[in-house]
Design an enzyme around this catalytic site. Structure first.
Site, PDB file in Angstrom:
ATOM      1  N   ARG A 228      92.943  58.222  30.374  1.00 48.96           N
ATOM      2  CA  ARG A 228      91.998  58.147  29.253  1.00 48.96           C
ATOM      3  C   ARG A 228      91.482  56.726  29.168  1.00 48.96           C
ATOM      4  O   ARG A 228      92.247  55.763  29.277  1.00 48.96           O
ATOM      5  CB  ARG A 228      92.651  58.527  27.932  1.00 48.96           C
TER       6      ARG A 228
ATOM      7  N   ARG B 109      97.384  63.192  20.205  1.00 45.25           N
ATOM      8  CA  ARG B 109      97.541  64.612  20.568  1.00 45.25           C
ATOM      9  C   ARG B 109      97.346  64.853  22.035  1.00 45.25           C
ATOM     10  O   ARG B 109      98.139  65.564  22.642  1.00 45.25           O
ATOM     11  CB  ARG B 109      96.489  65.483  19.889  1.00 45.25           C
ATOM     12  N   THR B 110      96.249  64.327  22.599  1.00 43.33           N
ATOM     13  CA  THR B 110      95.993  64.623  23.999  1.00 43.33           C
ATOM     14  C   THR B 110      97.157  64.132  24.837  1.00 43.33           C
ATOM     15  O   THR B 110      97.648  64.822  25.721  1.00 43.33           O
ATOM     16  CB  THR B 110      94.677  63.967  24.442  1.00 43.33           C
TER      17      THR B 110
ATOM     18  N   LYS C 192      96.116  41.340  29.404  1.00 39.55           N
ATOM     19  CA  LYS C 192      96.378  40.067  30.079  1.00 39.55           C
ATOM     20  C   LYS C 192      95.257  39.714  31.051  1.00 39.55           C
ATOM     21  O   LYS C 192      95.378  38.781  31.829  1.00 39.55           O
ATOM     22  CB  LYS C 192      97.709  40.132  30.831  1.00 39.55           C
TER      23      LYS C 192
END
Lengths: 429, 327
Positions: B118, B68-69, B96
């Site tokens: 985020r 959602r964000t 990696k």
């Protein structure tokens, strides 16, 4: 060869030489200067001669973690901090849990030829806290005590066995009071961590461990040194235990005397430590503990890191501070904040010498080993890249200036000033 | 060294990054919410796009999963006419072995104007903002248990819409405050807006230490905590809390802290019920309340787009003004 250091103020409370203006050194020991014939003479310019400091907790990083520091680099850093004896932690890679590991540390230290290095070994195999290491063979190989490094015991049963076994063979133990299932978290469970949402470490992790270990000491009679107290309550418990005559001692790290949880407000990764900085009240109680003598010793808990270890968001950085070369300056700084130098000096000289059972160290006294530091207590000292000797620049002092310019340092009567000349050279404008 | 609260403002006190609601002034939050209100009115139009960020590139850096964000940031950037690139870092460079610092330097070289970040580590957006070249703005889309400032702003916007100025409201936050960046940011935001009565309702295992230092009153009994409140904010309960031994079961949580119609009656008659979503029916909230007239949960989602548009517009405009000054 003999030496006289003259025109000095000897600062070694409790010694017959305290306040005197000259001292002789011969065959590695302090002697009466009058009895020396044709000694070399060093003029002290009215500066102070201190006993060399003894640091009970230094991570030298070798073997295996040479990208963070080496025995050669970190012992030089120690000398530049006025420290002439370091007790090396066993949490290297591989860890120090066999006699061969101990010999390797001693050989590297001998080759470095800087300050005195006293190794410690692990109580349990691999430091895993589950199976006892060959404790007596480690001691025979040259360790001064055994510890668990940063790791706690996996169970109370193994802790009890370790203390029983050590007591029966008179092996001194250094314990970090922390419980396995309450450890972790990058900040003290208090208002700063709550505001920032950092993972927390409860003070109960320490206070419960102290109470548990004190019971085990009472039951076994084992000599235990509690390392890196962080809470006011733990100081209280130790005070009670000492008054009951238990064979215990304890130390506090310089960082916990200098800073409290508020230092984390800016998410500066230098303040991410294995044992978190706690409240202002805790910090005050730790300082008072030094003044009262409940806390025996101050350690630098020197933990150098490569730059990458601190180049990440706060919780993901590696814990620890590179502090040993700021030791003497930190003691002067604490003096200005109300922790008198006489007390902090004791906590880094005679007290740790006594804990280690090395009563020929820690004082400028006739017949004692000639470890000493010539310092101008009012002189400024620069801590920047050009003067920094440790491989780890992860220090809140990095980029600042401090008090206490070192002009000479002797270990076992040998002049070691040249080892640190880069760190203490005078190019302040 | 400046912390997140200082770093996000420029010398004139304008917002150049949004890292946390801590340290934001009432004036700045009000102006953000006013701007968001303005954008909200454009959202009902047949053509929803405004050309404010035409030619700008917004890069969504999601080191932690989010649907959602991320979607609302996407929509917000598109509606401002920006070009949007979304990188799911979990499946690319980080796996990696590239460090956050090197990932950052690479993305910086791609000439972006704004990073939406985020990350699972608290302080990661701050770490990035502290090291990016000055012309890039950083907006925190949730970092660890530290902060989720756009969520807090959309909550404040919703509160203002329904209840007016928070400076005379009682707000109760219920659930896992200990692990909630949403709660933390909302508390800082409510304090900035001079909210006189902020309450936390949860069992001891879900409350952080020293919450009172943030001006929050804590309650363990929901009946006491709900009495007379204007706004109820429910937090999502993660299943991990049960396995960590912090709670016995979802069932018992619902029995003790679940928002039911009966409990809702303890609050003021016109109280609103908010939730950052996604909701767990029968855990934090009963069906009747979730679907009832006092729930404003879906309005929060709509407001979220407007707030994120306002934050992006404001941070980029500060960066542009600063760049002009520099040149």
């Amino acid at each position: 060869m003999s030496l006289v250091i003259q025109d000095i103020q000897i600062h070694s409370p409790g010694s017959s030489l305290h306040g005197k203006t000259a001292v002789g050194i011969e065959s590695g020991q302090f002697v009466d200067p009058a009895q020396l014939t044709n000694p070399q003479v060093r003029d002290g310019h009215g500066w102070t001669l201190l006993p060399g400091l003894i640091d009970l907790r230094v991570n030298l990083r070798e073997p295996g973690l040479e990208h963070k520091g080496t025995i050669a680099s970190e012992t030089c850093a120690a000398l530049a901090g006025g420290v002439t004896t370091v007790v090396a932690t066993p949490n290297t890679d591989p860890v120090i849990d066999t006699p061969a590991d101990v010999r390797l540390v001693l050989e590297r230290a001998q080759r470095a030829d800087t300050c005195r290095v006293l190794p410690t070994g692990l109580i349990t195999q691999g430091g895993q806290g589950q199976l006892l290491a060959e404790m007596m063979r480690l001691m025979d190989a040259g360790t001064v005590a055994l510890s668990q490094g940063d790791a706690p015991f996996a169970s109370t049963a193994i802790a009890l066995n370790a203390l029983k076994y050590a007591a029966s063979l008179e092996i001194p133990l250094i314990l970090d009071p922390t419980l396995a299932d309450l450890r972790g978290g990058c900040a003290h469970a208090g208002q700063v961590a709550t505001g920032l949402g950092l993972s927390t470490n409860s003070p109960l992790a320490e206070t419960l461990a102290v109470r548990l270990y004190l019971e085990l000491v009472e039951a076994t009679g084992c000599q235990v040194h509690f390392s890196r107290l962080t809470t006011a309550r733990a100081v209280q418990f130790l005070s009670n235990a000492k008054s009951r005559g238990l064979p215990v001692s304890c130390d506090v790290s310089l960082a916990h005397l200098l800073f409290d949880e508020s230092a984390l407000a800016d998410l500066n990764p230098h303040f991410h430590l294995t044992r978190p900085l706690r409240t202002r009240q805790d910090c005050e109680a730790l300082r008072q503990g030094i003044i009262d003598g409940v806390i025996d010793a101050i350690v630098s808990d020197h933990a150098p890191h490569e730059p990458g270890a601190k180049l990440a968001p706060f919780p993901e950085t590696e814990p620890g501070m590179s502090l040993v070369e700021c030791t003497l300056s930190a003691l002067y700084a604490l003096d200005r904040e109300g922790l008198p130098f006489a007390h902090s000096l004791r906590a880094m000289t005679t007290s740790p010498a006594h804990i280690l059972g090395l009563d020929w160290l820690g004082q400028i006294e006739l017949g004692y080993t000639a470890d000493c530091v010539l310092v101008d207590p009012h002189g400024q000292r620069r801590f920047d890249h050009a003067h920094w000797l440790s491989e780890g620049e992860n220090s809140p002092f990095f980029g600042t200036t401090g008090l206490g310019r070192i002009h000479g340092i002797w270990v076992d009567g040998n002049d070691r000033t040249d080892r640190v000349s880069n760190g203490i050279r005078d190019d302040l404008q | 060294m400046p912390g997140p609260a200082e770093l996000q403002l420029n010398r004139d006190g304008n917002l150049r990054h949004l890292l946390t609601t801590e340290g934001l002034s009432r004036e700045l939050i009000t102006s953000l919410l006013d701007t968001a209100d303005g954008f909200l009115s454009t959202q009902g139009q047949p053509v929803k796009k405004v050309p404010l960020l035409r030619g700008k590139t917004v890069v969504n850096l999601f080191f932690e999963n989010s649907t959602r964000t991320r979607t609302t940031f996407d929509i917000a950037a598109h509606r401002l006419s920006a070009d949007v690139v979304t990188l799911d870092i979990r499946t690319s460079s980080a796996s990696k072995g590239e460090t956050l610092f090197d990932t950052l330097k690479n993305l910086e070289a791609m000439q972006a104007d704004l990073f939406v970040v985020r990350h699972s580590a608290g302080g990661a957006p701050f770490f990035i903002a502290d090291r990016v070249t000055p012309q890039i703005a950083v907006v925190n889309a949730g970092d660890g248990t530290h902060a989720h400032p756009t969520q807090a702003l959309l909550d404040l916007m919703t509160i203002r819409q329904y209840k007016g100025d928070p400076n005379n409201l009682s707000v109760a936050i219920i659930g896992d405050l200990r692990h909630s960046r949403v709660a933390r940011s909302l508390i800082h935001g409510l304090r900035a807006m001079q909210c006189p009565d902020i309450r936390a309702i949860a069992p001891g295992t879900l409350l952080p230490s020293d919450l009172s230092a943030l001006g929050v009153k804590t309650f363990h009994r929901i009946e006491e905590g709900l009495a007379g409140v204007d706004v109820i904010v429910l937090l999502r309960l993660q299943k991990e809390r049960m396995s960590a031994g912090l709670l016995p079961s979802e069932r018992e949580f619902f029995q003790l802290y679940g928002m039911t119609e009966d409990r809702l009656r303890l609050a003021k008659d016109d109280a609103i019920v908010m939730h950052p979503g996604p909701i767990n029916r029968g855990v934090e909230i009963a069906n009747e309340v979730a679907d009832g007239p006092q729930a404003v949960i879906l309005n929060q989602v709509t407001n979220g787009i407007a707030v994120r548009m306002a934050v992006m517009a404001m941070t980029i405009s500060t960066q542009q003004a600063d760049a002009l000054c520099r040149s």
